[in-house]
Scaffold this active site. Structure first.
Site, short mmCIF file in Angstrom:
data_model
loop_
_atom_site.label_atom_id
_atom_site.label_comp_id
_atom_site.label_asym_id
_atom_site.label_seq_id
_atom_site.Cartn_x
_atom_site.Cartn_y
_atom_site.Cartn_z
N LYS A 134 1.00 -1.14 0.05
CA LYS A 134 0.00 -0.21 -0.04
C LYS A 134 0.97 1.23 -0.03
CE LYS A 134 0.72 1.18 4.39
NZ LYS A 134 1.89 2.52 4.88
N PRO A 175 9.04 -4.39 -0.05
CA PRO A 175 10.23 -4.17 0.72
C PRO A 175 10.00 -4.23 2.33
CG PRO A 175 9.56 -1.91 -0.25
CD PRO A 175 8.69 -3.12 -0.79
N ALA A 221 10.26 -3.39 6.20
CA ALA A 221 10.50 -1.74 6.84
C ALA A 221 10.44 -0.82 5.98
CB ALA A 221 11.77 -2.01 7.85
N GLY A 222 9.66 -0.74 4.89
CA GLY A 222 9.74 0.24 3.92
C GLY A 222 8.58 1.23 3.81
N GLY A 223 7.55 1.12 4.89
CA GLY A 223 6.49 2.04 5.05
C GLY A 223 5.63 1.57 3.79
N MET A 224 5.42 0.25 3.29
CA MET A 224 4.59 -0.30 2.22
C MET A 224 3.56 -1.50 2.96
SD MET A 224 6.33 0.26 -1.18
CE MET A 224 4.95 0.55 -2.15
N ALA A 225 3.71 -1.52 4.26
CA ALA A 225 2.70 -2.55 5.05
C ALA A 225 3.18 -3.84 4.60
CB ALA A 225 1.35 -2.35 5.01
N GLY A 226 4.51 -4.26 4.26
CA GLY A 226 4.73 -5.72 3.79
C GLY A 226 4.40 -6.57 4.95
N GLY A 227 4.80 -6.40 6.14
CA GLY A 227 4.57 -7.44 7.18
C GLY A 227 3.02 -7.62 7.43
N ASP A 230 -2.87 -1.90 9.95
CA ASP A 230 -2.78 -1.77 8.50
C ASP A 230 -3.25 -3.23 8.00
OD1 ASP A 230 -1.75 0.68 8.50
OD2 ASP A 230 0.37 0.19 7.80
P1 ATP Z 1 4.01 -0.43 7.72
O1 ATP Z 1 4.04 0.26 6.19
O2 ATP Z 1 2.61 -1.08 8.16
O3 ATP Z 1 4.52 0.58 8.83
P2 ATP Z 1 6.62 -1.37 7.02
O4 ATP Z 1 6.24 -1.87 5.71
O5 ATP Z 1 7.30 -0.36 7.22
O6 ATP Z 1 5.33 -1.50 7.92
P3 ATP Z 1 7.22 -4.22 7.53
O7 ATP Z 1 8.05 -4.75 6.25
O8 ATP Z 1 5.96 -4.76 7.97
O9 ATP Z 1 7.45 -2.57 7.74
O10 ATP Z 1 8.42 -4.74 8.59
C1 ATP Z 1 8.41 -4.01 10.10
C2 ATP Z 1 9.04 -5.21 10.78
O11 ATP Z 1 8.09 -6.22 11.12
C3 ATP Z 1 10.06 -5.93 10.14
O12 ATP Z 1 11.46 -5.18 10.57
C4 ATP Z 1 10.38 -7.30 11.07
O13 ATP Z 1 11.03 -7.17 11.94
C5 ATP Z 1 8.67 -7.39 11.38
N1 ATP Z 1 8.14 -8.25 10.61
C6 ATP Z 1 7.15 -9.23 11.12
N2 ATP Z 1 6.57 -9.95 10.08
C7 ATP Z 1 7.12 -9.63 8.94
C8 ATP Z 1 6.79 -9.93 7.56
N3 ATP Z 1 5.93 -11.11 7.23
N4 ATP Z 1 7.51 -9.24 6.80
C9 ATP Z 1 8.56 -8.37 6.94
N5 ATP Z 1 8.51 -7.95 8.41
C10 ATP Z 1 7.98 -8.54 9.04
#
Ligand code: ATP
Length: 303
Positions: free
Chosen positions: A10, A96, A98-104, A138
């Protein structure tokens, strides 16, 4: 038998952040757009209990224990239905980390849908959304996709109408940013100031409904951007490189550090992505349209 679910990343076209609440969370007006960068989560029965594996360029940064949101989703569904979480979840990761794209969050929603199909639990949609909201702010949007306004912590969703496809370029940074750290910096930068109630911009909602990229470019905003730039000043160079290449708008995606560039069409997307790749200001650049559907079962086949 195995089930594969495809789930999008996202971008927040508006992220309005209120003051920290007593519980530490922030009220948000969060306009989500699902974009065409995807993870795939495959669920297969496993005799030895819950197991997580991950492949992809960022796989080394993904936790393979029970802190993984995909694992937490499987455990939450298993607990509700009183069954063992004996499943192998394989994450093919293209979003990516921890990229701010809600990967987890995406992987959490995908794992939930995959386990629901694999186990035949057939949980009602409202229950799946409840579990998503428990997993993280998210996660419900990753299940729903398209475009939506999130209020509360961002988890209370109202679907939004979108009148066309918007074209985006995403520049991935050389390192990640922690979402809690960015909110902490937002609080620090805002100390002593009056932070207004977060509200969705009517101009922005109108631009989405019309499918008008110029109007959307004029209306996008991210209240976390100053905090992300404060923690990661080099992002200013990436934003400038995308603007110089002709992007209509340049902003930090969510808590960053991925930067998002709105462009007029697919051709402009390729041009801006090429310019970003050679600018030396990012690790990689990808093009993606939005909105796209949320988590979707792709295959449901005998192993
Ligand atoms: P958001 O945009 O929701 O704030 P994000 O995209 O910045 O999240 P994520 O890729 O979700 O960040 O990763 C944040 C942290 O969550 C990672 O550093 C990791 O330790 C943890 N994590 C837990 N499950 C996952 C997963 N399935 N994929 C990636 N990271 C995960």
């Amino acid at each position: 038998m195995s089930v594969t679910v495809r789930v999008p990343a996202k971008v927040n076209v508006q992220l309005a952040v209120g003051a920290a609440r007593p519980d530490g969370f922030h009220d948000l007006a969060n306009v989500f757009l699902a974009v065409g960068l995807h993870d795939e989560v495959t669920a297969t029965p496993s005799a030895g209990g819950l197991r997580i594996t991950c492949e992809g360029p960022d796989a080394a940064q993904v936790p393979l224990d029970r802190t993984n949101l995909a694992a937490r989703a499987a455990l939450a569904l298993a607990e509700r239905y009183g069954r063992p979480a004996d499943v192998h979840l394989h994450i093919a990761k293209d979003i990516p980390v921890a990229g701010g794209m809600a990967g987890g969050s995406a992987d959490g929603a995908a794992a939930l849908l995959a386990c629901d199909a694999l186990w035949g639990t057939r949980a009602p949609r409202a229950e799946l959304l409840d579990i998503c909201a428990e997993l993280g702010s998210d996660v419900p949007f990753s299940l729903v996709g398209g475009a939506a306004l999130g209020t509360g912590r961002g988890e209370r969703l109202t679907p939004l109408e979108v009148g066309g496809t918007f074209h985006w370029v995403f520049a991935m940074a050389h390192r990640g940013l922690s979402t809690p750290a960015v909110f902490g910096e937002f609080d620090r930068l805002g100390e002593g100031t009056d932070i207004p109630e977060p509200v969705a911009s009517q101009d922005l909602l109108d631009a989405l409904a019309k499918g008008d990229p110029d109007a959307l470019a004029a209306a996008v905003s991210n209240d976390l951007q100053p905090a992300a730039l404060s923690l990661f000043p080099d992002l200013a160079g990436t934003l400038a490189a995308g603007r110089a290449a002709g992007a209509l708008a340049a902003l930090v995606s969510g808590s960053g550090p991925t930067t998002a560039f709105l462009v007029r069409d697919a051709e402009a997307a390729d041009r801006v992505a090429g310019a970003l790749r050679t600018s030396g200001t990012c690790r990689s650049a990808r093009t993606a349209p939005g909105p796209v559907p949320g988590a979707t079962v792709l295959t449901d086949r005998p192993a």
